[in-house]
Design a protein around this motif. Structure first.
Motif, short mmCIF file in Angstrom:
data_model
loop_
_atom_site.label_atom_id
_atom_site.label_comp_id
_atom_site.label_asym_id
_atom_site.label_seq_id
_atom_site.Cartn_x
_atom_site.Cartn_y
_atom_site.Cartn_z
N GLN A 30 42.15 32.81 49.17
CA GLN A 30 42.81 31.86 48.27
C GLN A 30 41.76 31.17 47.40
O GLN A 30 41.97 30.95 46.21
CB GLN A 30 43.61 30.85 49.10
N LYS A 31 40.60 30.86 47.99
CA LYS A 31 39.52 30.23 47.23
C LYS A 31 39.04 31.16 46.12
O LYS A 31 38.83 30.71 44.98
CB LYS A 31 38.37 29.85 48.15
N GLU A 32 38.86 32.42 46.43
CA GLU A 32 38.44 33.38 45.41
C GLU A 32 39.46 33.46 44.28
O GLU A 32 39.08 33.52 43.10
CB GLU A 32 38.25 34.77 46.03
N LEU A 33 40.74 33.48 44.62
CA LEU A 33 41.78 33.54 43.61
C LEU A 33 41.74 32.29 42.72
O LEU A 33 41.78 32.40 41.49
CB LEU A 33 43.15 33.69 44.26
N ILE A 34 41.66 31.13 43.34
CA ILE A 34 41.63 29.87 42.59
C ILE A 34 40.40 29.85 41.66
O ILE A 34 40.51 29.48 40.49
CB ILE A 34 41.61 28.65 43.54
N ASP A 35 39.25 30.26 42.19
CA ASP A 35 38.03 30.29 41.38
C ASP A 35 38.18 31.25 40.20
O ASP A 35 37.76 30.93 39.08
CB ASP A 35 36.81 30.66 42.22
N SER A 36 38.78 32.40 40.43
CA SER A 36 38.95 33.36 39.32
C SER A 36 39.92 32.82 38.28
O SER A 36 39.75 33.07 37.09
CB SER A 36 39.40 34.73 39.85
N LEU A 37 40.91 32.07 38.71
CA LEU A 37 41.83 31.47 37.75
C LEU A 37 41.15 30.36 36.96
O LEU A 37 41.36 30.24 35.75
CB LEU A 37 43.07 30.93 38.48
N LYS A 38 40.34 29.56 37.63
CA LYS A 38 39.58 28.51 36.93
C LYS A 38 38.68 29.11 35.86
O LYS A 38 38.53 28.57 34.78
CB LYS A 38 38.72 27.72 37.92
N GLN A 40 39.10 31.95 34.44
CA GLN A 40 39.91 32.85 33.62
C GLN A 40 39.45 34.30 33.74
O GLN A 40 39.41 35.04 32.76
CB GLN A 40 39.92 32.39 32.17
N THR A 41 39.09 34.70 34.97
CA THR A 41 38.66 36.07 35.23
C THR A 41 39.61 36.82 36.16
O THR A 41 39.29 37.93 36.58
CB THR A 41 37.24 36.10 35.84
N ALA A 42 40.74 36.23 36.48
CA ALA A 42 41.69 36.87 37.40
C ALA A 42 42.20 38.16 36.76
O ALA A 42 42.68 38.15 35.63
CB ALA A 42 42.84 35.94 37.72
N GLN A 43 42.10 39.25 37.49
CA GLN A 43 42.55 40.54 36.99
C GLN A 43 43.97 40.88 37.45
O GLN A 43 44.76 41.40 36.70
CB GLN A 43 41.59 41.65 37.44
N ASN A 44 44.25 40.61 38.71
CA ASN A 44 45.59 40.85 39.24
C ASN A 44 45.81 39.96 40.46
O ASN A 44 44.90 39.32 40.95
CB ASN A 44 45.80 42.33 39.59
N LEU A 45 47.03 39.96 40.93
CA LEU A 45 47.38 39.11 42.06
C LEU A 45 47.68 39.92 43.32
O LEU A 45 48.38 39.45 44.20
CB LEU A 45 48.59 38.22 41.68
N ASP A 46 47.11 41.12 43.41
CA ASP A 46 47.32 41.95 44.60
C ASP A 46 46.87 41.24 45.87
O ASP A 46 47.45 41.42 46.93
CB ASP A 46 46.59 43.28 44.48
N VAL A 47 45.82 40.41 45.76
CA VAL A 47 45.32 39.69 46.93
C VAL A 47 46.40 38.78 47.51
O VAL A 47 46.49 38.62 48.73
CB VAL A 47 44.03 38.91 46.58
#
Length: 130
Positions: A30-38, A40-47
């Motif tokens: 969840q931390k990795e996802l939040i950081d990628s969203l902050k 703006q590098t999120a590629q997909n939400l498969d995680v």
């Protein structure tokens, strides 16, 4: 990658240890996802889908072990743990209501994403006590 769910014939202690490993991994994911969203590098939400399925598997295996983990609070990781805790509780609730796996997955995924907008809110505002 999520830790494996142990076979049904394990002790309560082993079930709790497995659930704790899943919870710890979930917080990191969840931390990795939040950081990628902050950033703006999120590629997909498969995680998020993987995490939701791991939580559901663990709840179906031993909901008491997962429910115990929702009681543990780490103030430094509140935003991360809040959505995970809600997802665990949602899986337990959906299971008790007899919802099918697909419906439970939608509910858990939604719970994991419910605080996602907070990622862009400055920490000093998020963590304000008054």
């Amino acid at each position: 990658s999520l830790p494996a769910i142990p076979p049904a014939a394990v002790s309560e202690k082993e079930a709790l240890a497995s659930a704790a490993a899943l919870f710890e991994t979930a917080v990191a994911m969840q931390k990795e996802l939040i950081d990628s969203l902050k950033n703006q590098t999120a590629q997909n939400l498969d995680v998020v889908e993987d995490l939701s399925n791991g939580i559901i598997d663990s709840v179906f295996h031993n909901q008491d072990a997962m429910a115990c983990l929702t009681m543990i609070k780490n103030t430094d990781e509140y935003m991360l743990e809040h959505s995970i805790n809600c997802s665990v509780l949602m899986a337990i609730f959906a299971n008790q209501l007899g919802y099918d796996r697909a419906t439970t997955n939608v509910l858990c995924t939604g719970s994991l994403l419910m605080d996602i907008g907070m990622a862009r809110v400055p920490a000093e505002l998020r963590n304000r006590s008054t």
